[in-house]
Motif scaffolding. Structure first.
Motif, PDB file in Angstrom:
ATOM      1  N   THR A  14       0.936  -1.164  -0.005  1.00  0.00           N
ATOM      2  CA  THR A  14       0.006  -0.066  -0.009  1.00  0.00           C
ATOM      3  C   THR A  14       0.876   1.423  -0.043  1.00  0.00           C
ATOM      4  N   VAL A  22      -5.178   1.900   0.808  1.00  0.00           N
ATOM      5  CA  VAL A  22      -5.423   1.095  -0.434  1.00  0.00           C
ATOM      6  C   VAL A  22      -5.780   2.100  -1.243  1.00  0.00           C
ATOM      7  N   ASN A  23      -5.268   2.017  -2.544  1.00  0.00           N
ATOM      8  CA  ASN A  23      -5.668   2.626  -3.734  1.00  0.00           C
ATOM      9  C   ASN A  23      -6.568   1.737  -4.448  1.00  0.00           C
ATOM     10  N   GLU A  24      -7.866   1.868  -4.126  1.00  0.00           N
ATOM     11  CA  GLU A  24      -8.693   0.816  -4.724  1.00  0.00           C
ATOM     12  C   GLU A  24      -8.845   0.776  -6.388  1.00  0.00           C
ATOM     13  N   GLU A  25      -8.553   1.746  -7.304  1.00  0.00           N
ATOM     14  CA  GLU A  25      -8.386   1.497  -8.515  1.00  0.00           C
ATOM     15  C   GLU A  25      -7.435   0.556  -9.072  1.00  0.00           C
ATOM     16  N   ASP A  28      -8.238  -2.802  -7.718  1.00  0.00           N
ATOM     17  CA  ASP A  28      -9.203  -3.450  -8.967  1.00  0.00           C
ATOM     18  C   ASP A  28      -8.481  -4.038 -10.176  1.00  0.00           C
TER      19      ASP A  28
END
Length: 69
Positions: A14, A22-25, A28
């Protein structure tokens, strides 16, 4: 014939040494990359730090192993 599985463990960092959010993109994209390769996420946990931050997110994937025959 018995179904056989193969497993893959992936560590998503992270941030730097102290961790971060957390960088969600980004996460994903990583999950979709493994999904397109046939991997199914079966477990996920973080290595918690303080104040809602995480150093790493550890993910375990599985997919059916194709044994020649």
């Amino acid at each position: 014939m018995m179904v056989q599985w193969e497993y893959r463990t992936v560590k998503y960092q992270t941030g730097g040494f102290l961790g971060g959010k957390v960088n969600e993109e980004e996460l994903d994209e990583l999950l979709n990359k493994h999904g397109y390769e046939g991997w199914e996420l079966v477990s996920c946990f973080d290595t918690s730090q303080t104040q809602g931050q995480s150093r790493d997110v550890v993910m375990v994937f599985k997919r059916q192993a194709y044994v020649g025959g």
